[in-house]
Design an enzyme around this catalytic site. Structure first.
Site, PDB file in Angstrom:
ATOM      1  N   SER A 149       0.807  -1.225   0.000  1.00 45.34           N
ATOM      2  CA  SER A 149       0.000   0.000   0.000  1.00 45.34           C
ATOM      3  C   SER A 149       0.840   1.276   0.000  1.00 45.34           C
ATOM      4  CB  SER A 149      -0.939   0.006   1.203  1.00 45.34           C
ATOM      5  OG  SER A 149      -0.207   0.021   2.411  1.00 45.34           O
ATOM      6  N   LYS A 171      -6.628   4.075   8.287  1.00 51.33           N
ATOM      7  CA  LYS A 171      -5.666   4.999   7.686  1.00 51.33           C
ATOM      8  C   LYS A 171      -6.191   6.439   7.697  1.00 51.33           C
ATOM      9  CE  LYS A 171      -3.564   1.497   4.724  1.00 51.33           C
ATOM     10  NZ  LYS A 171      -3.356   1.008   3.351  1.00 51.33           N
TER      11      LYS A 171
END
Length: 809
Positions: free
Chosen positions: A716, A759
């Site tokens: 990611s 996140k």
């Protein structure tokens, strides 16, 4: 009642002089032992003996404790010859004093050698057998028996070969008996070998062997010495045979017992004792009781047939056998399992929703799924239990949520921890052929809760191990398959058990370690980490009240302000759940409890952010804050961790060299590949980005991700890597207050990633204002409540070109 008792002369000795008055009566034992030159009156006193027979030539002790017999002894002692006759009573069970018709007509002529008179007026005699006598007629019966007697001479040829052979045979057989029998003294072997007179030998042996009164009386009455020796020899042979058989049985039993010798012997003795006490019928009653329990358990047809067969085996197996305990334990398991016992479900949707809200804050997706199940259950009573899997970081309430679900449904709750389980038998059980076999943990827990439809939590399913003992996760495939668990087979039970009514709930921190086949059987529900505001609300409603009660300050005017709770969450914990937060709140409560105990604190106590350092010490975590401005080569990425989300700084530096790439910061293989892919894409699009292609060949690049001691991996960070390198080579800094996440490809695509909620929360905590996300993660962002996204500008991109357009100044 017995008048007199004769005992072994070797075992009875005269008592010490202090215990009685001793009267010594002298005699020439050698002369009298052979009956040489003896004379006696025509009429002698007759002493009846019960349960014993005295023989000539032997010294024998007697106990006299009745007035009638004592009067007889008193008269004998004053006579110069001190003689009397001892005759056995025909019926040992005779009540009262024996009369003339009650005694045998052949007796033994005795002479009193020694007498002890004791304080209790009893007499203890030592008498010498002189010879056999025939009682011709009784002259009187009071005050004791008197009779005329004549001597009986032995018959037989002492010098014949037959007599010599008979004597040797008796001596040999008797010596063998003495050596084998524990009750005979070894000295008797020497005594028998030194007796030359066959008559004396027969009498001595008859006295010591195991003969009843009738047998001894027949030996006494036998005049023919050879026949007397035959009678004795016959009894010796019987005793030797009995001893040999006893020894053979003992050796055979010892050989058969082998390794379980001690236990087997104890069980055999215990069984013999029970038979003697008449307790054997209790075992039958126990089997009948077990049969009734099985009949009442409501076993299905197949299980009932198996139980019936085992009951028949149990009835035929001795209680002392090891197999008996194995069969009984198995039948008790069958009888105790809840084959047809179920909890009555609570199908009130509003009440279930209230209980779930009362126990847990948030988690709306999970609560909604449970409420849906209850709603369908209210319409379809035979609904099979769903297989749910809660996936989320530690401390997010997965296990406690299972208890709340059980309370909402009105069912029993059972929990099985699978962490570290490596043996398939933990799930399926051991086969009964193994020593100490038991059912698996599934069956054990069902027996414990007592119902067939509990809420069954399989905790930490992602931490199941595998080794040579099997794969527990494979065994769980049958447990967690609604189409198969209706006939779940435990190795120990060997009969199917219906698990279709059980509501299975598995928990895991990560779903990736769970095998694909097992994952496919479960409905996965993710429990994301809590936001700061959710943590504050949970602490306010649940954690703080619970800790004040546990630490004894529930009656104290104590509170932690909202700002104080926020400071606890941000500066003293770093987690997705609230486990450590509760621990820190407990520490604060203990400090307050200490003050109350020491100082008698009664004033209101309010704990704010400024008080935490005094109570808990220095701040443990400094929040990562994004920098307002930066230099080229530095980008801010977003990462998911088991403790929630976090920001990730990616630093790139260029130096003269030969085009080498150096990576530091404990990067995993996947993240290293992301850096390689990012460098290749930037180099391949150098003209588009206005980068001098020679800079790739004439300079080395160093990419570093801070917090080098913390391992990092995953794809990611791809967008962050390509942004950092593009910024380094173009000299354009990354836009201030911006963070990014997403996987990249060499074709320039930006692929979706996971952990979007965590996140975004990490970005908001760090002061990020703009977040660049993959276009395909738009649906994940739409599921996040709008209040959590307040203050964040989300920008979705599908290619690296679009990402660089958003990230570079």
């Amino acid at each position: 009642m017995s008048d007199e008792h004769a005992r072994e002369p070797e075992e009875i000795r005269p008592s010490h002089p202090t215990s009685g008055t001793e009267i010594e009566v002298g005699t020439d034992l050698d002369e009298e032992a052979h009956g040489v030159g003896l004379e006696w009156p025509a009429v002698l006193p007759v002493l009846p003996l019960k349960n014993t027979v005295l023989f000539p030539h032997l010294l024998s002790p007697l106990l006299v404790n009745t007035q009638r017999s004592q009067a007889l002894i008193d008269e004998v002692l004053v006579r110069p010859d001190r003689m009397m006759v001892a005759a056995a009573v025909r019926d040992p069970g005779l009540e009262g004093s024996p009369g003339p018709d009650d005694v045998h007509r052949v007796g033994t002529l005795l002479r009193v050698v020694k007498m002890l008179k004791f304080p209790d007026q009893s007499y203890r005699l030592l008498v010498q057998g002189v010879g056999r006598v025939q009682i011709d007629a009784f002259e009187a019966s009071e005050p004791f028996l008197r009779a005329t007697v004549t001597g009986i001479d032995d018959e037989g040829d002492y010098d014949s070969v037959e007599m010599t052979a008979m004597v040797r045979n008796v001596v040999g057989q008797f010596s063998e008996l003495v050596s084998e029998s524990p009750r005979l003294s070894a000295e008797l072997q020497l005594v028998a070998g030194n007796i030359e007179d066959p008559s004396q030998l027969a009498d001595m042996v008859a006295h010591h062997i195991d003969l009843d009164v009738a047998g001894k009386q027949s030996v006494l009455e036998e005049r023919d010495v050879a026949e007397r020796l035959k009678l004795v020899l016959s009894q010796i042979d019987k005793e030797n045979d009995a001893l040999r058989i006893e020894t053979e049985i003992k050796e055979k039993v010892q050989n058969e017992m082998g390794r379980t010798q001690r236990d087997y012997m104890l069980r055999q003795q215990l069984e013999a004792i029970r038979r003697e006490l008449g307790e054997s019928e209790e075992g039958e009653e126990g089997i009948e009781e077990l049969r009734e329990r099985i009949d009442q358990a409501g076993l299905p047809e197949e299980a009932l047939k198996q139980a019936t067969r085992e009951l028949e085996r149990l009835a035929q197996t001795p209680a002392a056998a090891a197999e008996h305990a194995v069969i009984r334990t198995y039948l008790e398991w069958l009888a105790d399992l809840p084959w047809n016992k179920s909890s009555e479900d609570s199908v009130h949707v509003a009440e279930a929703r209230r209980i779930l809200d009362e126990d847990h804050y948030g988690l709306e997706k999970v609560k909604e799924r449970i409420v849906e199940f209850i709603a369908v259950l209210s319409l379809k009573k035979d609904l099979k239990g769903p297989i749910l899997c809660f996936v989320g970081p530690p401390g997010t309430g997965k296990t406690s949520l299972g208890r709340s679900i059980a309370r909402a449904l009105g069912r029993e709750f059972s929990r099985l921890s699978l962490g570290g389980v490596r043996d398939e038998a933990e799930i399926r059980g051991h086969r009964r052929t193994y020593v100490g076999a038991m059912p698996g943990r599934i069956v054990q827990n069902l027996r414990k809760v007592g119902t067939r439809n509990p809420v069954f939590m399989l905790d930490e399913i992602d931490k199941v191990g595998t080794d040579v003992r099997g794969d527990p996760s494979s065994a769980l495939l049958e447990v967690l398959d609604p189409e198969q668990n209706v006939d779940f087979s435990d190795h120990y039970l060997e009969v199917p058990f219906d698990l279709s009514q059980v509501l299975f709930i598995a928990t895991a921190n990560l779903i990736d370690p769970v095998p694909a086949a097992l994952r496919d059987r479960m409905e996965v529900i993710e429990l994301p980490g809590y936001t700061l505001e959710e943590k504050v609300e949970i602490a306010r409603q649940y954690l703080l009240p619970r800790q004040t009660v546990q630490n004894g300050i529930a009656d104290v005017d104590f509170d932690v302000t909202d700002d104080g709770l926020r400071a606890l969450c941000e500066s003293y914990t770093r987690e997705a759940g609230v486990r450590n937060l509760e621990r820190e709140i407990g520490s604060v409560c203990r400090k307050v409890a200490l003050r109350v105990a020491e100082e008698g604190l009664v004033a209101p106590v309010r704990v704010g952010p400024d008080d935490l350092e005094e109570l808990l010490g220095p701040v443990k975590y400094e929040p990562e804050l994004a920098e307002e401005g930066g230099r080229p080569g530095v980008a801010v990425g977003l990462a998911w961790t088991p403790a929630g989300g976090d920001i990730l700084f990616i630093e790139s530096s260029q130096m003269p060299g030969r085009g080498e790439l150096k990576l530091t910061g404990s990067l995993g293989d996947v993240m290293r590949e992301s850096v390689e892919a990012a460098r290749s894409w930037v180099r391949g699009h150098a003209d588009q980005l206005s980068i001098d292609s020679k800079s790739f060949e004439e300079s080395d690049v160093h990419v570093h991700v801070p917090s080098g001691a913390v391992p990092k991996d995953g794809p990611s960070a791809g967008v962050g890597m390509v942004t950092s390198l593009a910024s380094l080579f173009t000299g354009r800094p990354v836009t201030a207050g911006l963070a990014m996440t997403g996987e990249i490809t060499l074709r320039g695509k930006v692929l979706p990633v996971g952990g979007i909620k965590e996140k975004l929360l990490a970005a908001k905590r760090a002061g990020i204002r703009t977040v660049v996300l993959p276009e395909k993660n738009r649906r994940d962002a739409d599921e996040i409540p709008a209040p959590l996204l307040a203050g964040l500008d989300l920008r979705f991109v599908g290619t690296i070109d679009e990402a660089l357009a958003q990230t570079l100044s």
